[in-house]
Scaffold this motif. Sequence first.
Motif, PDB file in Angstrom:
ATOM      1  N   ASN A  84      -7.298  22.158   9.133  1.00 16.34           N
ATOM      2  CA  ASN A  84      -8.126  23.327   8.850  1.00 16.34           C
ATOM      3  C   ASN A  84      -7.762  24.476   9.778  1.00 16.34           C
ATOM      4  O   ASN A  84      -7.667  25.640   9.365  1.00 16.34           O
ATOM      5  CB  ASN A  84      -9.597  22.940   8.987  1.00 16.34           C
ATOM      6  CG  ASN A  84     -10.530  24.034   8.496  1.00 16.34           C
ATOM      7  OD1 ASN A  84     -10.117  24.892   7.721  1.00 16.34           O
ATOM      8  ND2 ASN A  84     -11.756  24.016   8.953  1.00 16.34           N
ATOM      9  N   GLN A  85      -7.551  24.115  11.031  1.00 11.43           N
ATOM     10  CA  GLN A  85      -7.148  25.147  11.983  1.00 11.43           C
ATOM     11  C   GLN A  85      -5.789  25.735  11.610  1.00 11.43           C
ATOM     12  O   GLN A  85      -5.576  26.942  11.693  1.00 11.43           O
ATOM     13  CB  GLN A  85      -7.115  24.547  13.387  1.00 11.43           C
ATOM     14  CG  GLN A  85      -8.501  24.150  13.897  1.00 11.43           C
ATOM     15  CD  GLN A  85      -8.435  23.484  15.264  1.00 11.43           C
ATOM     16  OE1 GLN A  85      -7.331  23.295  15.814  1.00 11.43           O
ATOM     17  NE2 GLN A  85      -9.598  23.141  15.808  1.00 11.43           N
ATOM     18  N   GLU A  86      -4.858  24.836  11.160  1.00 10.49           N
ATOM     19  CA  GLU A  86      -3.536  25.323  10.769  1.00 10.49           C
ATOM     20  C   GLU A  86      -3.637  26.225   9.533  1.00 10.49           C
ATOM     21  O   GLU A  86      -2.963  27.256   9.449  1.00 10.49           O
ATOM     22  CB  GLU A  86      -2.615  24.138  10.469  1.00 10.49           C
ATOM     23  CG  GLU A  86      -2.262  23.319  11.706  1.00 10.49           C
ATOM     24  CD  GLU A  86      -1.404  22.117  11.370  1.00 10.49           C
ATOM     25  OE1 GLU A  86      -1.118  21.914  10.143  1.00 10.49           O
ATOM     26  OE2 GLU A  86      -1.000  21.392  12.284  1.00 10.49           O
ATOM     27  N   PHE A  87      -4.487  25.817   8.555  1.00  7.24           N
ATOM     28  CA  PHE A  87      -4.656  26.639   7.357  1.00  7.24           C
ATOM     29  C   PHE A  87      -5.220  28.011   7.707  1.00  7.24           C
ATOM     30  O   PHE A  87      -4.806  29.036   7.128  1.00  7.24           O
ATOM     31  CB  PHE A  87      -5.584  25.939   6.361  1.00  7.24           C
ATOM     32  CG  PHE A  87      -4.924  24.768   5.660  1.00  7.24           C
ATOM     33  CD1 PHE A  87      -3.545  24.743   5.468  1.00  7.24           C
ATOM     34  CD2 PHE A  87      -5.683  23.700   5.215  1.00  7.24           C
ATOM     35  CE1 PHE A  87      -2.940  23.680   4.835  1.00  7.24           C
ATOM     36  CE2 PHE A  87      -5.085  22.635   4.573  1.00  7.24           C
ATOM     37  CZ  PHE A  87      -3.708  22.612   4.384  1.00  7.24           C
ATOM     38  N   GLU A  88      -6.176  28.021   8.597  1.00  4.12           N
ATOM     39  CA  GLU A  88      -6.740  29.318   9.004  1.00  4.12           C
ATOM     40  C   GLU A  88      -5.682  30.189   9.644  1.00  4.12           C
ATOM     41  O   GLU A  88      -5.613  31.403   9.379  1.00  4.12           O
ATOM     42  CB  GLU A  88      -7.904  29.089   9.966  1.00  4.12           C
ATOM     43  CG  GLU A  88      -9.132  28.465   9.300  1.00  4.12           C
ATOM     44  CD  GLU A  88     -10.249  28.217  10.292  1.00  4.12           C
ATOM     45  OE1 GLU A  88     -10.006  28.443  11.501  1.00  4.12           O
ATOM     46  OE2 GLU A  88     -11.347  27.796   9.856  1.00  4.12           O
TER      47      GLU A  88
END
Length: 508
Positions: free
Chosen positions: A97-101
């Motif tokens: 999720n952090q990478e997608f953000e």
Amino acid sequence: MKALYIILPVAGIVLGWTIRWIYARFQLSAVEQKADRVRQDAIKEAEAQKKEMLLQAKEQLIQDRNQQERENRERRKELQSYENRVNKKEELLEQRNQEFEKREKDFASRDASLTRKEEALKEKEENLRTELERISGLTAEEAKALIIKSLENDARHDAQALLNKIDQEAQLVAEKKAQEVLVTAMQRLATETTSDLTIATVSLPSDEMKGRIIGREGRNIRTLETLTGVDIIIDDTPEAVVISCFDPVRKEIAKESLERLITDGRIHPARIEEIVQKVTREVQQKIYEEGEKALFDLGLHNMSQDGVRAIGRLYFRTSYGQSVLTHSKEVAEIASMLASEIGANRELAKRAALLHDIGKGAEADTDQNHAEVGADMARKMGEDPRVVNAIAAHHNDCEPQTIEAVLVQIADAISAARPGARRETVDNYIKRLENLEATAKKFPGVEQAYAIQAGRELRILVNNEKISDEQVRNLSKQIAKQIETDLQYPGRIKLTMIRETRIIEYAR
């Protein structure tokens, strides 16, 4: 003494009963004691079994408790493992999720950059389009239409070249294959050439017989002509009488009757009527037998009686010296062979080929040609519509609707064209075709005329500069009328008028 005799038995009875009673009491006491012992033993045994069952129940309870504890421990381990996996997945999802953000932020920045670049490119494209329109003198839509038209022309040219190549290859292969099929079918057929013709001349033993045939005041010859429907010609020909009739069956009946009368010697109206009736029955029977024989030889079935008779009548019919029944059987065999070579319906082709000339043996005299008459006869006999079409189309009077109809045309042409099939001499044949072509060439505007299909069709080429499309119709009617007036021919002739506009240009 008597009292003693009475007391002693009574005392014995009382004593016996007393002893028996004492014995019974003893036995009852023993039984009661035994029952008491059995009851005691049963109680002890029941208590022992009760204790044993209690022990077994306790052992089973202990075992169940231990099993339940083991299962609980295993479930706790599984739950612990599942919980660990869930925790790991949650951590992994959190990382993703952090990478997608992070990527979303990067994409947003790139999108903004691309938008700025796209606006700059649009501005440059607009400037470039304006400059190109100024230089070329064409608008964007005009230039686009010009490019599309150029591509379309190139595509059409390439497609036409490919189609021409495919068409040429197909024609070469088809012509070679057609030659192989025709040669194979013709080689497989072995029939006799025409040698026996229907004879309309009756030989006489002497010229005196002519007077007996004529009879007193011509009554004998009138009776024979009336009963048979023929014309009997008695002229100066020595020892011969000529029978003339359009109907071959009537001619055969008259010929056979006259020969029998000559052999019998008794020639008078009553005898003539008797002989003619007898010969008529025999000829009708022979017609039916010949029809059945033809069907049997070709392996055809389910033919109506009218159809059998129509086929049998062809036995007495000739065309150009060729027996029509023999010709029809030959056409049926050739059509069957051709159908087997190309995978068409053999039975249908054979049946249509056998029936294609039944109109020549029709009893009624009509203005229709034999193909139309034969098609009507086949339709009335309940034949397949495909067979009816093949009969009607075998001289191109109508369009063939099936491949079998085309095979009947081909087989008919092969049978009629083979050496010895027809009696017409080459000189007469060529002269008839030359007269047909010459009649058409007399008319102004006709450039060439070609007689084809053994003189059944005339193809005429007209000058497109001298004759218009409207004039072609009138010209065809004039030529047809002239042919009907000047020439004699069997059946009818099909006229095909061809008017062509051909433009030739060279690119240098």
